[in-house]
Design a protein around this motif. Structure first.
Motif, PDB file in Angstrom:
ATOM      1  N   SER A 129      36.355 -49.487  -6.078  1.00 56.78           N
ATOM      2  CA  SER A 129      36.920 -48.173  -6.397  1.00 56.78           C
ATOM      3  C   SER A 129      35.991 -47.361  -7.292  1.00 56.78           C
ATOM      4  N   ASP A 130      36.139 -46.045  -7.197  1.00 62.46           N
ATOM      5  CA  ASP A 130      35.416 -45.163  -8.104  1.00 62.46           C
ATOM      6  C   ASP A 130      35.774 -45.469  -9.548  1.00 62.46           C
ATOM      7  N   ASP A 131      37.043 -45.804  -9.783  1.00 66.92           N
ATOM      8  CA  ASP A 131      37.496 -46.081 -11.153  1.00 66.92           C
ATOM      9  C   ASP A 131      36.744 -47.249 -11.776  1.00 66.92           C
ATOM     10  N   VAL A 132      36.519 -48.314 -11.002  1.00 67.52           N
ATOM     11  CA  VAL A 132      35.821 -49.473 -11.575  1.00 67.52           C
ATOM     12  C   VAL A 132      34.349 -49.152 -11.811  1.00 67.52           C
ATOM     13  N   LEU A 133      33.748 -48.313 -10.981  1.00 70.78           N
ATOM     14  CA  LEU A 133      32.368 -47.886 -11.223  1.00 70.78           C
ATOM     15  C   LEU A 133      32.286 -47.057 -12.508  1.00 70.78           C
ATOM     16  N   ARG A 134      33.267 -46.195 -12.706  1.00 66.91           N
ATOM     17  CA  ARG A 134      33.311 -45.406 -13.938  1.00 66.91           C
ATOM     18  C   ARG A 134      33.513 -46.307 -15.161  1.00 66.91           C
ATOM     19  N   GLN A 135      34.419 -47.272 -15.027  1.00 68.92           N
ATOM     20  CA  GLN A 135      34.662 -48.202 -16.143  1.00 68.92           C
ATOM     21  C   GLN A 135      33.392 -48.967 -16.490  1.00 68.92           C
ATOM     22  N   ALA A 136      32.682 -49.416 -15.475  1.00 65.90           N
ATOM     23  CA  ALA A 136      31.455 -50.176 -15.719  1.00 65.90           C
ATOM     24  C   ALA A 136      30.421 -49.307 -16.428  1.00 65.90           C
ATOM     25  N   TYR A 137      30.254 -48.073 -15.970  1.00 69.08           N
ATOM     26  CA  TYR A 137      29.297 -47.193 -16.644  1.00 69.08           C
ATOM     27  C   TYR A 137      29.727 -46.929 -18.089  1.00 69.08           C
ATOM     28  N   ASP A 138      31.027 -46.711 -18.289  1.00 67.03           N
ATOM     29  CA  ASP A 138      31.515 -46.432 -19.645  1.00 67.03           C
ATOM     30  C   ASP A 138      31.270 -47.600 -20.592  1.00 67.03           C
ATOM     31  N   LEU A 139      31.280 -48.822 -20.074  1.00 66.10           N
ATOM     32  CA  LEU A 139      30.912 -49.984 -20.893  1.00 66.10           C
ATOM     33  C   LEU A 139      29.406 -50.014 -21.129  1.00 66.10           C
ATOM     34  N   ALA A 140      28.637 -49.833 -20.062  1.00 68.18           N
ATOM     35  CA  ALA A 140      27.178 -49.948 -20.157  1.00 68.18           C
ATOM     36  C   ALA A 140      26.579 -48.895 -21.081  1.00 68.18           C
ATOM     37  N   ARG A 141      27.152 -47.711 -21.102  1.00 71.80           N
ATOM     38  CA  ARG A 141      26.567 -46.634 -21.904  1.00 71.80           C
ATOM     39  C   ARG A 141      26.654 -46.895 -23.396  1.00 71.80           C
ATOM     40  N   MET A 142      27.459 -47.868 -23.793  1.00 70.30           N
ATOM     41  CA  MET A 142      27.617 -48.172 -25.207  1.00 70.30           C
ATOM     42  C   MET A 142      26.501 -49.066 -25.745  1.00 70.30           C
ATOM     43  N   GLY A 143      25.691 -49.651 -24.870  1.00 70.13           N
ATOM     44  CA  GLY A 143      24.582 -50.486 -25.317  1.00 70.13           C
ATOM     45  C   GLY A 143      23.495 -49.658 -25.981  1.00 70.13           C
ATOM     46  N   PRO A 144      22.732 -50.269 -26.883  1.00 66.53           N
ATOM     47  CA  PRO A 144      21.715 -49.513 -27.621  1.00 66.53           C
ATOM     48  C   PRO A 144      20.499 -49.155 -26.784  1.00 66.53           C
ATOM     49  N   THR A 145      19.938 -47.981 -27.085  1.00 68.54           N
ATOM     50  CA  THR A 145      18.632 -47.552 -26.589  1.00 68.54           C
ATOM     51  C   THR A 145      17.884 -46.941 -27.766  1.00 68.54           C
ATOM     52  N   SER A 146      16.572 -46.892 -27.661  1.00 71.27           N
ATOM     53  CA  SER A 146      15.795 -46.357 -28.779  1.00 71.27           C
ATOM     54  C   SER A 146      16.101 -44.870 -28.962  1.00 71.27           C
ATOM     55  N   ALA A 147      16.381 -44.500 -30.214  1.00 73.71           N
ATOM     56  CA  ALA A 147      16.762 -43.127 -30.569  1.00 73.71           C
ATOM     57  C   ALA A 147      17.933 -42.635 -29.713  1.00 73.71           C
ATOM     58  N   ASN A 148      18.758 -43.551 -29.244  1.00 77.59           N
ATOM     59  CA  ASN A 148      19.905 -43.213 -28.400  1.00 77.59           C
ATOM     60  C   ASN A 148      19.490 -42.333 -27.219  1.00 77.59           C
ATOM     61  N   CYS A 149      18.331 -42.657 -26.629  1.00 80.41           N
ATOM     62  CA  CYS A 149      17.737 -41.766 -25.617  1.00 80.41           C
ATOM     63  C   CYS A 149      18.463 -41.780 -24.279  1.00 80.41           C
TER      64      CYS A 149
END
Length: 196
Positions: free
Chosen positions: A29-49
C-alpha cells in the motif's frame, strides 16, 4: 537511555532478514511506503542534509520503461516485484539547507565545493537508503537491493526533469522464501574491525 531491542526485532531487521528475488502476489500500500519513509527520514545525516530522493515504481507501464535499464539477472525479479524504488540523490540538496539546518550558513559549504557536495550527497543518500531498508523490514516488508542497472538510462527515463541521480534500485514486497539463496557468509569482527 534506549533499551536494546528484543531478539525478535533484531531478527526482523538483521539476523533473519534476507535479500529477496521472488515475490508473493500481494500488493504494497501507499500508506506503508509513506510510513517507511517517515521512519527512515528520522535517521541522521551530516548537517541534516537529507539528500535522498525516491521514485516508487508500481505500475506495469512504468516497470516496462525501467526494463531496458536492468541487467538480465535483475529483469524478472524486478518486473515481478510489487514496487521498485529508485533510490537517488539530489545533487543540489544544499538548496534546502536554510530550512533543514537553520543553525548556520551550511549551504555555502557545498556551493563553494562541487566535490564536497557530490561526496556528501552520495554518502548521506546511501545512508538514508539503508535506513529505508530497515524501515521497510520493520513494517513487515522484504527488500531486494540491486546495483545491476544502467544508471544513465534510469536518470534519463525517470529523473531528467528533477535533476536527481540514481544510486541503486530496491525491490519491495512480501518475499517468496522459496526463492532465496542460502545465506552467504559474513566477515567476522576480528577480520575487519579494530579497537584502538
Amino acid at each position: 537511555m534506549a533499551e536494546a531491542l528484543i531478539t525478535d526485532a533484531l531478527a526482523t531487521l538483521f539476523t533473519e532478514a534476507r535479500t529477496h528475488n521472488g515475490w508473493q502476489d500481494r500488493s504494497v500500500s501507499d500508506d506503508v511506503l509513506r510510513q517507511a519513509y517517515d521512519l527512515a527520514r528520522m535517521g541522521p545525516t551530516s548537517a541534516n542534509c537529507c539528500p535522498l530522493r525516491v521514485v516508487f515504481i508500481r505500475s506495469a507501464e512504468q516497470k516496462e520503461k525501467l526494463a531496458p535499464a536492468l541487467s538480465s539477472g535483475n529483469l524478472a525479479k524486478t518486473l515481478g516485484a510489487p514496487v521498485t524504488a529508485i533510490l537517488a540523490y539530489d545533487p543540489q540538496f544544499y538548496d534546502l539547507l536554510p530550512e533543514l539546518f537553520p543553525h548556520g550558513d551550511a549551504r555555502s559549504w557545498f556551493t563553494s565545493s562541487p566535490e564536497l557536495a557530490h561526496e556528501t550527497a552520495f554518502r548521506n543518500a546511501s545512508l538514508q537508503a539503508a535506513y529505508l531498508i530497515l524501515a521497510l523490514r520493520s513494517l513487515g516488508l522484504d527488500t531486494g537491493p540491486m546495483s545491476g542497472f544502467d544508471a544513465q538510462k534510469v536518470n534519463d527515463t525517470f529523473l531528467a526533469e528533477s535533476g536527481w541521480k540514481a544510486n541503486f534500485l530496491l525491490n519491495i514486497g512480501y518475499g517468496d522464501s522459496s526463492k532465496i539463496y542460502p545465506r552467504a557468509p559474513r566477515l567476522a569482527f576480528d577480520r575487519v574491525c579494530q579497537i584502538i
